[in-house]
Design an enzyme around this catalytic site. Structure first.
Site, PDB file in Angstrom:
ATOM      1  N   HIS A  80      10.119 -15.476  -5.455  1.00 18.91           N
ATOM      2  CA  HIS A  80      10.143 -14.770  -4.171  1.00 18.91           C
ATOM      3  C   HIS A  80       9.113 -13.639  -4.197  1.00 18.91           C
ATOM      4  CE1 HIS A  80      11.532 -12.287  -0.818  1.00 18.91           C
ATOM      5  NE2 HIS A  80      11.739 -11.284  -1.667  1.00 18.91           N
ATOM      6  N   ASP A 109     -20.786 -11.489  11.144  1.00 19.39           N
ATOM      7  CA  ASP A 109     -19.884 -12.237  10.264  1.00 19.39           C
ATOM      8  C   ASP A 109     -19.700 -11.422   8.992  1.00 19.39           C
ATOM      9  OD1 ASP A 109     -18.543 -14.327   8.740  1.00 19.39           O
ATOM     10  OD2 ASP A 109     -19.318 -15.703  10.248  1.00 19.39           O
ATOM     11  N   TRP A 145       8.732 -10.939 -11.687  1.00 20.64           N
ATOM     12  CA  TRP A 145       7.329 -11.118 -11.303  1.00 20.64           C
ATOM     13  C   TRP A 145       6.403 -10.345 -12.223  1.00 20.64           C
ATOM     14  CZ3 TRP A 145       3.512  -7.854  -8.769  1.00 20.64           C
ATOM     15  CH2 TRP A 145       3.891  -6.533  -8.659  1.00 20.64           C
ATOM     16  N   SER A 172      -9.751 -15.342  -6.492  1.00 21.26           N
ATOM     17  CA  SER A 172      -9.753 -15.357  -5.032  1.00 21.26           C
ATOM     18  C   SER A 172      -9.763 -13.936  -4.478  1.00 21.26           C
ATOM     19  CB  SER A 172      -8.530 -16.129  -4.534  1.00 21.26           C
ATOM     20  OG  SER A 172      -8.247 -15.810  -3.198  1.00 21.26           O
ATOM     21  N   SER A 173      -8.884 -13.081  -5.012  1.00 23.19           N
ATOM     22  CA  SER A 173      -8.805 -11.707  -4.508  1.00 23.19           C
ATOM     23  C   SER A 173     -10.084 -10.937  -4.783  1.00 23.19           C
ATOM     24  CB  SER A 173      -7.649 -10.957  -5.168  1.00 23.19           C
ATOM     25  OG  SER A 173      -6.441 -11.498  -4.777  1.00 23.19           O
ATOM     26  N   HIS A 256       0.510  -0.828 -10.292  1.00 24.21           N
ATOM     27  CA  HIS A 256       0.663   0.272  -9.346  1.00 24.21           C
ATOM     28  C   HIS A 256      -0.423   0.287  -8.281  1.00 24.21           C
ATOM     29  CE1 HIS A 256       3.055   3.343  -7.737  1.00 24.21           C
ATOM     30  NE2 HIS A 256       1.946   3.955  -7.424  1.00 24.21           N
ATOM     31  N   GLU A 258      -1.841  -2.234  -7.300  1.00 26.45           N
ATOM     32  CA  GLU A 258      -1.534  -3.443  -6.526  1.00 26.45           C
ATOM     33  C   GLU A 258      -0.578  -3.146  -5.366  1.00 26.45           C
ATOM     34  OE1 GLU A 258      -2.410  -6.519  -6.266  1.00 26.45           O
ATOM     35  OE2 GLU A 258      -0.726  -7.294  -5.100  1.00 26.45           O
ATOM     36  N   TYR A 260      -0.414  -0.491  -3.811  1.00 26.38           N
ATOM     37  CA  TYR A 260      -1.194   0.216  -2.785  1.00 26.38           C
ATOM     38  C   TYR A 260      -2.160  -0.718  -2.081  1.00 26.38           C
ATOM     39  CZ  TYR A 260       0.855   4.481  -4.540  1.00 26.38           C
ATOM     40  OH  TYR A 260       1.732   5.452  -4.905  1.00 26.38           O
ATOM     41  N   SER A 271      -2.772   3.400  11.796  1.00 30.56           N
ATOM     42  CA  SER A 271      -3.666   4.422  12.341  1.00 30.56           C
ATOM     43  C   SER A 271      -4.518   3.873  13.474  1.00 30.56           C
ATOM     44  CB  SER A 271      -4.599   4.943  11.241  1.00 30.56           C
ATOM     45  OG  SER A 271      -3.851   5.366  10.135  1.00 30.56           O
ATOM     46  N   HIS A 305       5.081   5.451 -14.668  1.00 30.33           N
ATOM     47  CA  HIS A 305       6.364   5.822 -14.048  1.00 30.33           C
ATOM     48  C   HIS A 305       7.235   4.585 -13.808  1.00 30.33           C
ATOM     49  CE1 HIS A 305       4.202   5.596  -9.901  1.00 30.33           C
ATOM     50  NE2 HIS A 305       4.786   4.459 -10.163  1.00 30.33           N
ATOM     51  N   HIS A 306       6.659   3.407 -14.007  1.00 28.98           N
ATOM     52  CA  HIS A 306       7.474   2.184 -13.955  1.00 28.98           C
ATOM     53  C   HIS A 306       8.157   1.934 -15.295  1.00 28.98           C
ATOM     54  CE1 HIS A 306       5.763   0.738 -10.092  1.00 28.98           C
ATOM     55  NE2 HIS A 306       4.716   1.423 -10.485  1.00 28.98           N
ATOM     56  N   THR A 331       0.304  11.246   0.989  1.00 23.46           N
ATOM     57  CA  THR A 331       1.146  10.391   1.823  1.00 23.46           C
ATOM     58  C   THR A 331       1.792  11.233   2.925  1.00 23.46           C
ATOM     59  OG1 THR A 331       1.606   9.205  -0.211  1.00 23.46           O
ATOM     60  CG2 THR A 331       2.866   8.567   1.721  1.00 23.46           C
ATOM     61  N   LYS A 334      -0.513  11.771   5.738  1.00 25.61           N
ATOM     62  CA  LYS A 334      -0.602  10.625   6.642  1.00 25.61           C
ATOM     63  C   LYS A 334       0.555  10.601   7.622  1.00 25.61           C
ATOM     64  CE  LYS A 334      -3.491   7.459   4.208  1.00 25.61           C
ATOM     65  NZ  LYS A 334      -4.277   7.119   5.393  1.00 25.61           N
ATOM     66  N   ARG A 453      19.624  -5.099 -11.035  1.00 24.02           N
ATOM     67  CA  ARG A 453      18.880  -6.104 -10.268  1.00 24.02           C
ATOM     68  C   ARG A 453      18.752  -7.374 -11.096  1.00 24.02           C
ATOM     69  NH1 ARG A 453      12.614  -4.019 -10.737  1.00 24.02           N
ATOM     70  NH2 ARG A 453      12.246  -5.796  -9.373  1.00 24.02           N
TER      71      ARG A 453
END
Lengths: 537, 287
Positions: A80, A109, A145, A172-173, A256, A258, A260, A271, A305-306, A331, A334, A453
């Site tokens: 998932h 283009d 994941w 690809s990315s 991390h 990622e 963002y 915005s 921090h993870h 943040t 924003k 979890r």
């Protein structure tokens, strides 16, 4: 192919439409075609990943084992996440980038159209490879994941396929990001200076940089998983002098930034939409740009921090705690700016605006729980509980996914030339906004009470909130079928109302795309535009 | 802006899709091979053939378009940017393995040896382990081995790669001065030095495996040593192949002082590979 090539060869490109038949979509180098491919693929994967979420919520509806085997349940949580991150949210934003960036900066283009085509097909190849693991001996990866060793090394036949799918998705990315960055730097119309670009373009420029920097890191990390499993290396094995925690560092150095990658373009779309429906210029344009850049910079120096509970040295805990808290500042800038943009605006509440406002409110909630978890001592309680699940789903579903919905409603009339059904759109919004909170809000309580979890069963005291959460999940899942209906309906004619070029009142003041006809012709800006809208600045 | 008034966009091509099919076949084949499936190696070969055909086809297409003057200045800048960002992504790829070397050598191995808060761990799990470098860990994974010294083949290889950077720059000067002879000689020298480097590295690996007991399985030292030098060697091969293509095109009369993106891109890539090697020589061999 020959016919198509001949057809294109030696012709002026801007005068003809797309090639005929299925080949159009396979060999296309047109940014609008490729954008459509990305968006359609992402929507399909949104439902695939969503179905997996439905299986998870069905299993957790009541305590005890209900429908699936624990191993399969763990495969579902893993797949998932991977499908939603790499198959749905990221490609959806790349699709928006493909469609919108050339139109927003006055380019004909993307800078590298052939590579653009390859980026999309590599994405399909990567996701196919990932999906194929569902049918393999030993099942799909089930270690989460994050693919942490040593657990993930117990995966069966699926492991090398999962690793190579990460490689394909990574290539690809990277290609997609290189293309976007090159387009923004090299293809802007005269007068479109960097500080006049719409924020969506700015956020994607910075996101592109993040992607180019982090995807190779993830690729390297999973390569070491592969060699540890098949070629006797000891990168993540303490007996040989390696360290499983090293993988966590590598993963989160990627992971991390990622997250963002998924939120910065979200900020960009918000915005873009909010000023149009508040009928005011965006408040604090340049501070938005600097805040985005600051968030991107910070994303590279906060990863551990993870990993607060993994046994970091105390200096590491403190450093990563304080640096993480810093993220709240840009943040906050924003959120303040979006609110200030709406302040005393002549607001109307069409569906894109509703989703955008819900994003501002609900993303803030996700941000605040993030701040709670940045505190290392508190994180020892929250770590790997449903609290973190609630946190990141608040920053992903009512944030990134809501803004993707908003973007769909906002630009579909421009893409198709048809108006969507506003009544059903509003119904979709209210059902989604209410059910997403029924789905995720109770998970905060579950997490604080100690429910871990990634488990298929739980203690009976968690039963009530789980059932409520599952009911919210089913309503949310079903509501998204409305979105599918609206998209198809709009493509096929929608309300039948002919939309203007601007679509939304005074939108042309905010972005170049609204100066083009609706629907947009196959080729746009064969010659660069001369007037650059500056209302958003 | 005159260049922008004549926007040029490359037209469609099937090569991107062919490339995808080739890559997918190759990787799916490799995964099957690792799982012990008999079709694995066949699939890998098929994928590789598709990929090579694609490279030849796509290169020919681009070279033909470039030589027929279809690319505007703006397209040239796009290609250069693409190459620069690609090299940046490669730098990040190598950074992972350099980071791994740094982390294990300076953090995790000392922790295993009892440093920091690791005293109890060492006492109860591996009391006999002394944290030194090179090491194959407390489990002595892979058995006794000898570390690779810096001043034999690796030093010769350093000189080879550094000289190849000089010969390439010399070739570039030849190209800019319209001196075909110098260009071709410089390229031949560079490509030869590149392949010589790879040959010496193969000898080094052979020695490591047969005489020093040093293999990919020699604990963390063997893992980082072969991963870093192996990926670098692979990149030298890729760079040398790209330069061979450039050499081939030069022999066909391609490239002018104003228009030689392929040469520039290959040169950037070669210098990048060169710099990575210097990092390797210092951090893997010398220190």
């Amino acid at each position: 192919m020959a016919a198509v090539a001949e057809h294109d060869h030696d012709h002026e490109h801007h005068d003809h439409g797309p090639a005929k038949g299925i080949l159009r979509w396979i060999v296309t180098t047109n940014h609008k075609d490729i954008g459509t491919l990305y968006l359609v693929f992402a929507l399909a994967m949104f439902f695939v990943g969503g179905s997996m979420a439905m299986i998870i919520r069905a299993e957790l509806f009541e305590p005890g084992m209900q429908f699936v085997e624990p191993q399969f349940f763990n495969s579902m949580t893993t797949m998932h996440a991977l499908v939603m991150v790499f198959g749905a949210v990221m490609p959806a934003f790349v699709g928006l980038a493909n469609w919108m960036i050339p139109m927003m900066i006055g380019a004909p283009d993307m800078a590298l159209p052939r590579m653009n085509n390859m980026s999309f097909w590599l994405l399909v190849a990567g996701v196919l490879m990932l999906a194929s693991t569902l049918f393999m001996e030993g099942g799909a990866p089930a270690g989460g994941w994050t693919l942490y060793p040593p657990l993930v090394l117990q995966t069966g036949a699926a492991l090398p396929f999962a690793v190579f799918s990460v490689h394909l998705l990574g290539i690809s990315s990277i290609m997609g990001a290189i293309n976007i960055v090159s387009t923004i730097f090299n293809m802007r119309a005269p007068g479109m200076t960097l500080m006049k670009m719409p924020l969506f373009v700015w956020t994607w420029l910075i996101t592109g940089f993040l992607l180019i920097a982090i995807m190779p890191v993830f690729a390297g990390g999973v390569t070491m998983l592969l060699t540890d499993k098949f070629f006797n290396t000891s990168f993540f094995d303490a007996a040989g002098g390696g360290d499983p925690v090293l993988y966590q560092h590598i993963f989160w150095f990627f992971g991390h930034p990622e997250v963002y990658v998924m939120i910065l373009p979200t900020f960009g779309v918000a915005s873009t939409i909010i000023p149009v429906f508040a009928r005011k210029p965006l408040f604090g344009y340049s501070s938005m740009v600097y805040a985005t850049a600051s968030i991107a910079f910070l994303s590279f120096i906060v990863w551990a921090h993870h990993m607060f509970t993994v046994g970091l040295p105390i200096a590491g805990e403190l450093y990563f705690m304080y640096s993480t808290m810093l993220i709240a500042i840009p943040t906050g800038v924003k959120v303040f700016n979006w609110t200030a943009t709406m302040w005393k605006g002549s607001m109307t509440f069409e569906t894109p605006m509703l989703f955008s406002i819900a994003f501002v409110v609900l993303f803030t909630m996700g941000g605040l729980t993030g701040l709670m978890m940045s505190l290392a001592p508190l994180d020892f309680q929250y770590h790997d509980t449903y609290f973190i699940v609630a946190h990141f789903h608040y920053t992903l579903v009512p944030a990134s996914v809501f803004i993707l919905m908003a973007a769909g409603y906002y630009w579909l009339p421009k893409w198709t030339g048809h108006m969507y059904n506003e009544k059903i759109g509003q119904l979709h919004f209210w059902l989604s906004a209410i059910s997403v909170n029924i789905l995720f809000f109770p998970q905060h309580f579950l997490g604080l009470a100690g429910m871990p979890r990634r488990i298929p069963d739980y203690a009976v005291q968690f039963a009530d909130w789980n059932m409520i959460s599952s009911i919210g999940g089913f309503i949310f899942g079903a509501s998204q079928l409305l979105f599918l209906y609206i998209v198809i309906d709009t493509i096929r004619g929608g309300t039948g109302e002919k939309v203007t070029d601007e679509v939304w009142e005074d939108a042309a003041k905010h972005g170049l795309e609204w100066t083009l006809p609706s629907p947009v012709p196959y080729h746009t800006f064969a010659t660069p535009p001369t007037l650059i809208p500056t209302e958003h600045i | 802006m005159a260049t922008n008034n004549a926007y040029y966009i490359p037209h469609q091509a099937t090569w991107p899709v062919v490339a995808t099919v080739g890559l997918l076949t190759m990787l799916a084949g490799f995964a099957n091979y690792l799982n012990g499936s008999p079709i694995g190696s066949t699939m890998m070969v098929i994928g590789l053939v598709i990929f090579i055909v694609m490279l030849a086809g796509w290169f020919t297409l681009q070279a033909g378009e470039s030589e027929s003057g279809m690319y505007s200045t703006q397209v040239g800048i796009s290609y250069r940017m693409g190459m620069m960002w690609f090299i940046f992504s490669e730098i990040m790829f190598f950074a992972v393995f350099f980071g791994t070397l740094w982390y294990t050598r300076n953090l995790s191995v000392p922790w295993l040896g009892g440093e920091g808060t690791g005293a109890a761990t060492k006492e109860f799990l591996w009391p006999a382990f002394e944290a030194t470098w090179p090491t194959n860990g407390p489990g002595k994974v892979g058995g006794e081995f000898e570390a690779m010294g810096a001043w034999g083949l690796p030093f010769i290889n350093t000189l080879l790669l550094l000289s190849s950077g000089v010969t390439l720059t010399w070739a570039h000067h030849g190209l800019l001065a319209k001196n075909r002879d110098q260009l071709i000689k410089g390229l031949i020298a560079t490509v030869s030095l590149g392949f010589l480097f790879v040959a010496f590295q193969a000898m080094e690996y052979h020695e490591a495996y047969t005489e020093m007991g040093l293999t990919l399985g020699s604990g963390i030292y063997g893992s980082t040593f072969f991963m870093l030098t192996g990926f670098h060697g692979f990149h030298v091969c890729v760079g040398a192949i790209i330069l061979s293509v450039v050499l081939f095109r030069t022999s066909k009369g391609h490239f002018t002082p104003e228009n030689h993106f392929a040469f520039e891109a290959a040169a950037w890539y070669w210098h990048f590979v060169d710099v990575v090697w210097l990092g390797l020589f210092i951090f893997v061999y010398l220190m």
